[in-house]
Design a protein around this motif. Sequence first.
Motif, PDB file in Angstrom:
ATOM      1  N   ASN A   4       0.806  -1.216   0.000  1.00 24.11           N
ATOM      2  CA  ASN A   4       0.000   0.000   0.000  1.00 24.11           C
ATOM      3  C   ASN A   4       0.845   1.273   0.000  1.00 24.11           C
ATOM      4  OD1 ASN A   4      -2.366  -1.532   0.136  1.00 24.11           O
ATOM      5  ND2 ASN A   4      -2.328  -1.564   2.363  1.00 24.11           N
ATOM      6  N   GLU A   5       1.953   1.265  -0.712  1.00 19.03           N
ATOM      7  CA  GLU A   5       2.837   2.432  -0.716  1.00 19.03           C
ATOM      8  C   GLU A   5       2.897   3.140  -2.065  1.00 19.03           C
ATOM      9  OE1 GLU A   5       3.481  -0.339   2.289  1.00 19.03           O
ATOM     10  OE2 GLU A   5       4.144  -0.747   0.266  1.00 19.03           O
ATOM     11  N   THR A   6       2.005   2.815  -2.988  1.00 18.79           N
ATOM     12  CA  THR A   6       1.962   3.388  -4.334  1.00 18.79           C
ATOM     13  C   THR A   6       3.256   3.129  -5.100  1.00 18.79           C
ATOM     14  OG1 THR A   6       0.687   5.170  -3.287  1.00 18.79           O
ATOM     15  CG2 THR A   6       1.149   5.419  -5.604  1.00 18.79           C
ATOM     16  N   ASN A   7       3.907   2.002  -4.828  1.00 24.96           N
ATOM     17  CA  ASN A   7       5.182   1.671  -5.469  1.00 24.96           C
ATOM     18  C   ASN A   7       4.984   0.722  -6.646  1.00 24.96           C
ATOM     19  OD1 ASN A   7       6.689   3.091  -3.559  1.00 24.96           O
ATOM     20  ND2 ASN A   7       6.960   1.289  -2.258  1.00 24.96           N
ATOM     21  N   ASN A   8       5.901   0.812  -7.590  1.00 26.15           N
ATOM     22  CA  ASN A   8       6.015  -0.184  -8.643  1.00 26.15           C
ATOM     23  C   ASN A   8       6.896  -1.292  -8.074  1.00 26.15           C
ATOM     24  OD1 ASN A   8       6.818  -1.780 -10.806  1.00 26.15           O
ATOM     25  ND2 ASN A   8       6.844  -0.069 -12.239  1.00 26.15           N
ATOM     26  N   TYR A  51      -5.710   4.068  -5.542  1.00 22.44           N
ATOM     27  CA  TYR A  51      -4.695   5.121  -5.617  1.00 22.44           C
ATOM     28  C   TYR A  51      -3.481   4.833  -4.742  1.00 22.44           C
ATOM     29  CZ  TYR A  51      -6.142   6.888  -1.038  1.00 22.44           C
ATOM     30  OH  TYR A  51      -6.407   7.001   0.290  1.00 22.44           O
ATOM     31  N   PHE A  52      -3.647   4.086  -3.644  1.00 20.68           N
ATOM     32  CA  PHE A  52      -2.558   3.827  -2.699  1.00 20.68           C
ATOM     33  C   PHE A  52      -1.842   2.512  -2.937  1.00 20.68           C
ATOM     34  CE2 PHE A  52      -6.579   2.315  -0.972  1.00 20.68           C
ATOM     35  CZ  PHE A  52      -6.275   0.999  -0.668  1.00 20.68           C
ATOM     36  N   SER A  53      -2.380   1.669  -3.830  1.00 23.94           N
ATOM     37  CA  SER A  53      -1.875   0.300  -3.982  1.00 23.94           C
ATOM     38  C   SER A  53      -0.557   0.241  -4.740  1.00 23.94           C
ATOM     39  CB  SER A  53      -2.901  -0.555  -4.721  1.00 23.94           C
ATOM     40  OG  SER A  53      -2.459  -1.898  -4.768  1.00 23.94           O
ATOM     41  N   ASN A  54       0.270  -0.719  -4.356  1.00 23.64           N
ATOM     42  CA  ASN A  54       1.443  -1.048  -5.164  1.00 23.64           C
ATOM     43  C   ASN A  54       0.964  -1.785  -6.403  1.00 23.64           C
ATOM     44  OD1 ASN A  54       2.826  -0.054  -2.963  1.00 23.64           O
ATOM     45  ND2 ASN A  54       3.996  -1.896  -2.596  1.00 23.64           N
ATOM     46  N   TYR A  55       1.838  -1.881  -7.372  1.00 24.24           N
ATOM     47  CA  TYR A  55       1.481  -2.505  -8.642  1.00 24.24           C
ATOM     48  C   TYR A  55       2.744  -3.081  -9.276  1.00 24.24           C
ATOM     49  CZ  TYR A  55       3.371   1.950 -10.147  1.00 24.24           C
ATOM     50  OH  TYR A  55       4.191   3.037 -10.319  1.00 24.24           O
TER      51      TYR A  55
END
Length: 176
Positions: free
Chosen positions: A136-140, A170-174
Motif C-alpha cells: 500500500n505504498e503506491t510503489n512499482n 490510488y494507494f496500492s502497489n502494482y
Amino acid sequence: VNPGESGGGKETNGIDDDGNGYVDDVHGINAIANSGDPKDDHGHGSHCSGTITGSGNNGIGVAGVAWNAKIMALKFLAPEGGGTYSDAIKGIEYARLKGVHLTSNSWGGGAESAPLQDAITDAVDAGQLFVAAAGNETNNNDLAATYPCNYPLKNIISVPATDRNDAIAYFSNYGL
C-alpha cells in the motif's frame, strides 16, 4: 475446526491434544503467544476472511467469493501491528502441516528474508498457493520489491488493492 483437538475440535480443554505444540488450536494459532487463540485485535483479518467466505443469500452483511470455503486464523501480528518473519513462518508452516490449500496474506513489508522464502517454497512443494498483498505504498514492485509478494516463486499470487470501479486503488502497489 481442528479435529485433532478435544471434542473433535469443537471445544477447549487446556491440553495440546494433537501434540503440535499449541494448546487448544481449534480455529488456528497465535504465533506470537504460541497459543491456540488467534483472536483478531483490529478486525482486518476478520474483514478479509469475510470478503472471502461471507455467506450469501442470508440478508446479513456482505457475500464473500467462496461461501463454502473453510478458513483458519493464523495470527502473527501483535496488537500494535508489528510482527516478525519468524512468527510469520510459524503460521505458514502450521498451515502447510495442516494441509491448507492456500493462504491469504494481507500483510507485507520488511526486507527480503531467506528463511521466509524457504517457508513459502516448502508451501509450494506441498501444493499450496500463497496469495500476497502487493502493498500500500503506491510503489512499482518491479522497481522497488515488496516482500513477500516479490519472491520469485510459482505459488505466489500478488494482489493489489482495487477501488469500487475495479481499478487499482490510488494507494496500492502494482507491477507485473
